[in-house]
Design a protein around this motif. Sequence first.
Motif, PDB file in Angstrom:
ATOM      1  N   SER A   1      10.117   4.467  -1.373  1.00 16.80           N
ATOM      2  CA  SER A   1      11.191   5.336  -1.895  1.00 16.80           C
ATOM      3  C   SER A   1      11.824   4.739  -3.143  1.00 16.80           C
ATOM      4  N   VAL A   2      12.083   3.440  -3.116  1.00 11.71           N
ATOM      5  CA  VAL A   2      12.680   2.787  -4.281  1.00 11.71           C
ATOM      6  C   VAL A   2      11.706   2.811  -5.455  1.00 11.71           C
ATOM      7  N   ALA A   3      10.409   2.585  -5.166  1.00 13.41           N
ATOM      8  CA  ALA A   3       9.406   2.548  -6.228  1.00 13.41           C
ATOM      9  C   ALA A   3       9.223   3.910  -6.885  1.00 13.41           C
ATOM     10  N   VAL A   4       9.395   5.001  -6.120  1.00 10.54           N
ATOM     11  CA  VAL A   4       9.299   6.338  -6.691  1.00 10.54           C
ATOM     12  C   VAL A   4      10.440   6.581  -7.672  1.00 10.54           C
ATOM     13  N   GLN A   5      11.628   6.078  -7.347  1.00 12.37           N
ATOM     14  CA  GLN A   5      12.791   6.268  -8.212  1.00 12.37           C
ATOM     15  C   GLN A   5      12.783   5.314  -9.408  1.00 12.37           C
ATOM     16  N   PHE A   6      12.290   4.103  -9.174  1.00 10.99           N
ATOM     17  CA  PHE A   6      12.263   3.080 -10.235  1.00 10.99           C
ATOM     18  C   PHE A   6      10.849   2.523 -10.322  1.00 10.99           C
TER      19      PHE A   6
ATOM     20  N   ARG B   1      12.938  11.530   2.773  1.00 10.21           N
ATOM     21  CA  ARG B   1      13.347  12.940   2.819  1.00 10.21           C
ATOM     22  C   ARG B   1      14.069  13.356   1.545  1.00 10.21           C
ATOM     23  N   LYS B   2      14.872  12.453   1.008  1.00  5.48           N
ATOM     24  CA  LYS B   2      15.637  12.765  -0.190  1.00  5.48           C
ATOM     25  C   LYS B   2      14.735  12.913  -1.409  1.00  5.48           C
ATOM     26  N   PHE B   3      13.837  11.957  -1.634  1.00  8.44           N
ATOM     27  CA  PHE B   3      13.018  12.046  -2.849  1.00  8.44           C
ATOM     28  C   PHE B   3      11.869  13.048  -2.698  1.00  8.44           C
ATOM     29  N   SER B   4      11.496  13.397  -1.443  1.00  9.95           N
ATOM     30  CA  SER B   4      10.404  14.344  -1.226  1.00  9.95           C
ATOM     31  C   SER B   4      10.708  15.715  -1.834  1.00  9.95           C
ATOM     32  N   LYS B   5      11.990  16.068  -1.897  1.00  6.98           N
ATOM     33  CA  LYS B   5      12.366  17.393  -2.412  1.00  6.98           C
ATOM     34  C   LYS B   5      12.023  17.540  -3.885  1.00  6.98           C
TER      35      LYS B   5
ATOM     36  N   ARG C   1       0.819  -1.213   0.000  1.00  8.59           N
ATOM     37  CA  ARG C   1       0.000   0.000   0.000  1.00  8.59           C
ATOM     38  C   ARG C   1       0.855   1.266   0.000  1.00  8.59           C
ATOM     39  N   ALA C   2       2.042   1.172   0.565  1.00  7.85           N
ATOM     40  CA  ALA C   2       2.902   2.353   0.641  1.00  7.85           C
ATOM     41  C   ALA C   2       3.322   2.837  -0.741  1.00  7.85           C
ATOM     42  N   ILE C   3       3.390   1.918  -1.692  1.00 15.69           N
ATOM     43  CA  ILE C   3       3.913   2.253  -3.017  1.00 15.69           C
ATOM     44  C   ILE C   3       3.111   3.351  -3.694  1.00 15.69           C
ATOM     45  N   GLY C   4       1.801   3.283  -3.660  1.00 15.46           N
ATOM     46  CA  GLY C   4       0.988   4.278  -4.375  1.00 15.46           C
ATOM     47  C   GLY C   4       0.554   5.454  -3.538  1.00 15.46           C
ATOM     48  N   ALA C   5       1.090   5.580  -2.330  1.00 11.90           N
ATOM     49  CA  ALA C   5       0.623   6.620  -1.415  1.00 11.90           C
ATOM     50  C   ALA C   5       0.874   8.022  -1.948  1.00 11.90           C
ATOM     51  N   VAL C   6       2.052   8.274  -2.493  1.00 11.20           N
ATOM     52  CA  VAL C   6       2.422   9.624  -2.919  1.00 11.20           C
ATOM     53  C   VAL C   6       1.617  10.048  -4.146  1.00 11.20           C
ATOM     54  N   SER C   7       1.568   9.207  -5.157  1.00 13.96           N
ATOM     55  CA  SER C   7       0.861   9.563  -6.393  1.00 13.96           C
ATOM     56  C   SER C   7      -0.636   9.742  -6.161  1.00 13.96           C
TER      57      SER C   7
END
Length: 265
Positions: free
Chosen positions: A170-175, A256-260, A90-96
Amino acid sequence: MKALHETSFLESLRIQNRVIGALMMREIITRYGRNNIGFLWLFVEPLMMTLLIVLMWKFFRADHVSTLNIVAFAITGYPMLMMWRNASNRAIGAVSSNAALLYHRNVRVLDTIFARMLLEVAGATVAQIAIMSALIAIQWIDRPADVFYMLLAWLLMALFAFGLGLVICSVAVQFEAFGKIWGTLTFVMMPLSGAFFFLHNLPSQVREYALWLPMMHGTEMFRAGYFGSSQITYENPWYLLLCDLVLLLLGLAMVRKFSKGVEPG
């Protein structure tokens, strides 16, 4: 000055609680709607899945091949596995899914991820308590030997679920491709959770390597709390706690890193 800092901290904490609560409510409504039993599906869904597994073990296998209470064996392994698996998925799609909410000053990327994982952990926890209480009431399983130790194991695995979810998200956002295959990878990881066997039944050399996996310690610890001295277990709570803290710190740093680079959608 000290009182001013304390007041500011308490106010920030209240705002944070409201943000998380609002995100959780939005997630519930989006996922389950307002019709039928609504948010109760959050608890009923994992409850039904666990009950199905228990019934399969009860009526198709077990008491015929082992003197161990197979229902108790299933209920002390499978739900904990599903907790960290579902939380990470569930964490994977949280941001989008919540990108539009990032326009609000008090909503952060971490809030959207945490709210989703908290829902999964809460649902799994309520379902576990409900089904164990029901099975004890109908005398399919005995009372636990050490409830406190079981609660401690569940808490440590909940921390593991949060840390793992942060890292996976975090990994899923980058890849993006990783996010699509993680669900399949978790099926491969299911046998590595210790949910379907006792470590004591493994050869000593295999057991030595298996104990590097934090999930093994969580399952063994939970079963140690339930079965007590009647079963030999090999958990190390301190090792599990260390793994939890490493995952949490790593996950927070990655978020924190990818949030920027995340922009409101």
